[in-house]
Design an enzyme around this catalytic site. Structure first.
Site, PDB file in Angstrom:
ATOM      1  N   THR A   1      43.479  90.300 131.083  1.00 37.70           N
ATOM      2  CA  THR A   1      44.490  89.914 132.079  1.00 37.70           C
ATOM      3  C   THR A   1      45.751  90.773 131.935  1.00 37.70           C
ATOM      4  OG1 THR A   1      43.624  87.680 132.011  1.00 37.70           O
ATOM      5  CG2 THR A   1      45.818  87.939 132.931  1.00 37.70           C
TER       6      THR A   1
ATOM      7  N   LYS B   1      66.685  98.769 134.036  1.00 35.24           N
ATOM      8  CA  LYS B   1      65.700  97.784 133.563  1.00 35.24           C
ATOM      9  C   LYS B   1      65.634  96.616 134.540  1.00 35.24           C
ATOM     10  CE  LYS B   1      66.375  94.525 130.327  1.00 35.24           C
ATOM     11  NZ  LYS B   1      65.742  93.233 130.668  1.00 35.24           N
TER      12      LYS B   1
ATOM     13  N   ARG C   1      77.427  95.476 122.823  1.00 36.76           N
ATOM     14  CA  ARG C   1      78.738  95.182 123.402  1.00 36.76           C
ATOM     15  C   ARG C   1      79.726  96.252 122.970  1.00 36.76           C
ATOM     16  NH1 ARG C   1      75.965  92.736 126.007  1.00 36.76           N
ATOM     17  NH2 ARG C   1      75.945  90.550 126.586  1.00 36.76           N
TER      18      ARG C   1
ATOM     19  N   ASP D   1      49.047  87.382 127.382  1.00 35.27           N
ATOM     20  CA  ASP D   1      47.859  86.686 127.890  1.00 35.27           C
ATOM     21  C   ASP D   1      46.653  87.341 127.212  1.00 35.27           C
ATOM     22  OD1 ASP D   1      45.982  85.262 129.567  1.00 35.27           O
ATOM     23  OD2 ASP D   1      47.558  85.101 131.082  1.00 35.27           O
TER      24      ASP D   1
ATOM     25  N   THR E   1      64.843  87.467 120.119  1.00 40.63           N
ATOM     26  CA  THR E   1      66.084  87.350 119.334  1.00 40.63           C
ATOM     27  C   THR E   1      66.697  85.957 119.457  1.00 40.63           C
ATOM     28  OG1 THR E   1      67.150  88.438 121.190  1.00 40.63           O
ATOM     29  CG2 THR E   1      66.758  89.763 119.247  1.00 40.63           C
TER      30      THR E   1
ATOM     31  N   GLN F   1      75.030  86.272 123.942  1.00 40.41           N
ATOM     32  CA  GLN F   1      74.264  86.931 122.880  1.00 40.41           C
ATOM     33  C   GLN F   1      74.822  86.471 121.532  1.00 40.41           C
ATOM     34  OE1 GLN F   1      71.615  88.611 123.304  1.00 40.41           O
ATOM     35  NE2 GLN F   1      71.691  89.928 125.107  1.00 40.41           N
TER      36      GLN F   1
ATOM     37  N   ASP G   1      70.146  92.165 136.115  1.00 39.67           N
ATOM     38  CA  ASP G   1      69.703  90.769 136.090  1.00 39.67           C
ATOM     39  C   ASP G   1      70.424  89.991 137.179  1.00 39.67           C
ATOM     40  OD1 ASP G   1      67.988  91.011 133.827  1.00 39.67           O
ATOM     41  OD2 ASP G   1      69.727  90.992 132.510  1.00 39.67           O
TER      42      ASP G   1
ATOM     43  N   ARG H   1      75.472  93.084 131.149  1.00 37.33           N
ATOM     44  CA  ARG H   1      76.768  92.602 131.633  1.00 37.33           C
ATOM     45  C   ARG H   1      77.972  93.490 131.334  1.00 37.33           C
ATOM     46  NH1 ARG H   1      75.289  86.780 129.527  1.00 37.33           N
ATOM     47  NH2 ARG H   1      74.120  88.176 128.151  1.00 37.33           N
TER      48      ARG H   1
ATOM     49  N   PHE I   1      54.578  90.737 128.993  1.00 37.96           N
ATOM     50  CA  PHE I   1      53.304  90.039 129.216  1.00 37.96           C
ATOM     51  C   PHE I   1      52.727  89.463 127.916  1.00 37.96           C
ATOM     52  CE2 PHE I   1      53.328  93.070 132.825  1.00 37.96           C
ATOM     53  CZ  PHE I   1      53.393  92.122 133.824  1.00 37.96           C
TER      54      PHE I   1
ATOM     55  N   PRO J   1      43.563  89.957 126.584  1.00 39.38           N
ATOM     56  CA  PRO J   1      43.633  91.413 126.798  1.00 39.38           C
ATOM     57  C   PRO J   1      43.278  91.846 128.222  1.00 39.38           C
ATOM     58  CG  PRO J   1      42.616  90.950 124.677  1.00 39.38           C
ATOM     59  CD  PRO J   1      42.830  89.621 125.342  1.00 39.38           C
TER      60      PRO J   1
ATOM     61  N   ASP K   1      60.474  95.095 132.467  1.00 33.31           N
ATOM     62  CA  ASP K   1      60.569  94.217 131.299  1.00 33.31           C
ATOM     63  C   ASP K   1      60.023  92.834 131.672  1.00 33.31           C
ATOM     64  OD1 ASP K   1      61.437  92.894 128.990  1.00 33.31           O
ATOM     65  OD2 ASP K   1      63.510  92.741 129.684  1.00 33.31           O
ATOM     66  N   LEU K   2      58.690  92.724 131.704  1.00 33.98           N
ATOM     67  CA  LEU K   2      58.083  91.433 132.078  1.00 33.98           C
ATOM     68  C   LEU K   2      57.398  90.767 130.888  1.00 33.98           C
ATOM     69  CD1 LEU K   2      56.800  92.298 135.680  1.00 33.98           C
ATOM     70  CD2 LEU K   2      58.829  91.003 135.022  1.00 33.98           C
TER      71      LEU K   2
HETATM   72  O1  C5P Z   1      73.841  91.385 129.736  1.00 33.32           O
HETATM   73  P1  C5P Z   1      73.215  91.805 128.432  1.00 33.32           P
HETATM   74  O2  C5P Z   1      73.706  93.159 127.963  1.00 33.32           O
HETATM   75  O3  C5P Z   1      73.307  90.727 127.370  1.00 33.32           O
HETATM   76  O4  C5P Z   1      71.679  91.986 128.823  1.00 33.32           O
HETATM   77  C1  C5P Z   1      70.678  92.210 127.861  1.00 33.32           C
HETATM   78  C2  C5P Z   1      69.351  92.349 128.534  1.00 33.32           C
HETATM   79  O5  C5P Z   1      68.369  92.543 127.528  1.00 33.32           O
HETATM   80  C3  C5P Z   1      68.912  91.153 129.356  1.00 33.32           C
HETATM   81  O6  C5P Z   1      68.152  91.637 130.464  1.00 33.32           O
HETATM   82  C4  C5P Z   1      68.017  90.380 128.415  1.00 33.32           C
HETATM   83  O7  C5P Z   1      67.024  89.664 129.082  1.00 33.32           O
HETATM   84  C5  C5P Z   1      67.393  91.517 127.599  1.00 33.32           C
HETATM   85  N1  C5P Z   1      66.920  91.142 126.267  1.00 33.32           N
HETATM   86  C6  C5P Z   1      67.745  90.585 125.303  1.00 33.32           C
HETATM   87  N2  C5P Z   1      67.224  90.244 124.080  1.00 33.32           N
HETATM   88  C7  C5P Z   1      65.937  90.449 123.816  1.00 33.32           C
HETATM   89  C8  C5P Z   1      65.102  91.031 124.770  1.00 33.32           C
HETATM   90  C9  C5P Z   1      65.630  91.361 125.997  1.00 33.32           C
HETATM   91  O8  C5P Z   1      68.938  90.403 125.543  1.00 33.32           O
HETATM   92  N3  C5P Z   1      65.469  90.163 122.623  1.00 33.32           N
END
Ligand code: C5P
Length: 231
Positions: A73, A35, A182, A69, A121, A191, A13, A212, A67, A71, A64-65
């Site tokens: 599209t 990812k 973590r 919209d 989440t 988070q 990211d 991270r 989507f 069906p 991980d986009l």
């Molecule tokens: O840095 P960290 O380990 O918190 O990154 C978690 C990754 O997972 C990020 O790219 C975040 O956008 C993604 N993510 C998330 N919770 C979700 C869906 C995706 O943290 N429910």
């Protein structure tokens, strides 16, 4: 990229392309999975994804986009990305409905697996109530995971707190891709709900998304190795 299915997908990211490529060079040989999400894609576009693939041709890619919209599209977007990049995983929002998820699944090239995001989440019970959902969060998540399964999705992206319920509801083969991981529960960044890799795997996660704790370590490759060795 290769259609492999490693346990850890490292979230790259960043809007800094050189940094992203440096991270991918160091991490991909260890985790095997990378990812790329909205920040990367909107900063560097498909050409940026090409560069990541060039840097780590052996790695598995999760695009991980998320989507959401109509069906036709969504199917167009999935078809384009799936043909061009052959990612191992690509995703949509389950709240787009059964027909949308089916169209997305049909648009995946063979070997490309569809995941559905059930409930973000970042939404708690109160947020759900604000947008008109009446039932509890965990019932809603299980219902959406079953709908994703009916549409032919390989699995869902879910929080660590939903692993046990969804493993029981959707069976042993269903992919549970879990972010919010973590190594020490104390180091949570932004988070709200976190879990250690060992615990998430014990409870039934099939894959972990880790950003991270790897990318901000002094030595990202070593941090990734330590995480892999912890379960
Ligand atoms: O840095 P960290 O380990 O918190 O990154 C978690 C990754 O997972 C990020 O790219 C975040 O956008 C993604 N993510 C998330 N919770 C979700 C869906 C995706 O943290 N429910």
């Amino acid at each position: 990229m290769m259609l492999l299915d490693p346990r850890i997908f490292c979230a790259i990211d960043t809007d800094d392309l050189d940094r992203a490529l440096q991270l991918v060079r160091g991490i991909a040989p260890v985790t095997g999975g990378v990812k790329l999400g909205m920040e990367f894609f909107n900063s560097h576009g498909p050409q940026g994804v090409d560069k990541v693939i060039h840097e780590a041709p052996e790695a598995a890619l999760f695009i991980d986009l998320k989507f959401h919209d109509i069906p036709n599209t969504v199917a167009g977007a999935i078809r384009t990305l799936s043909k061009r990049f052959r990612p191992t995983y690509i995703n949509v929002h389950a709240s787009g409905g059964l027909d949308m998820m089916k169209a997305a699944k049909d648009a995946c090239d063979p070997g490309v697996k569809l995941l559905a995001v059930t409930m973000l989440t970042s939404l708690d019970e109160r947020c759900l109530h604000d947008i008109g959902y009446q039932e509890g969060l965990s019932d809603r998540v299980a219902q959406m995971a079953l709908l994703a399964q009916e549409a032919g999705a390989a699995g869902v992206v879910c929080s660590s707190h939903e692993i046990q319920t969804l493993r029981a509801t959707c069976g042993p083969e269903f992919v549970l891709m879990v972010p919010g991981i973590r190594p020490l529960e104390a180091e949570r960044n932004d988070q709200k709900r976190v879990m250690t890799p060992q615990r998430a795997i014990e409870l039934g996660a099939s894959h972990l998304v880790i950003g991270r704790p790897i990318t901000q370590a002094d030595n990202p490759a070593e941090a990734a190795k330590a995480l892999l060795n912890s379960f």
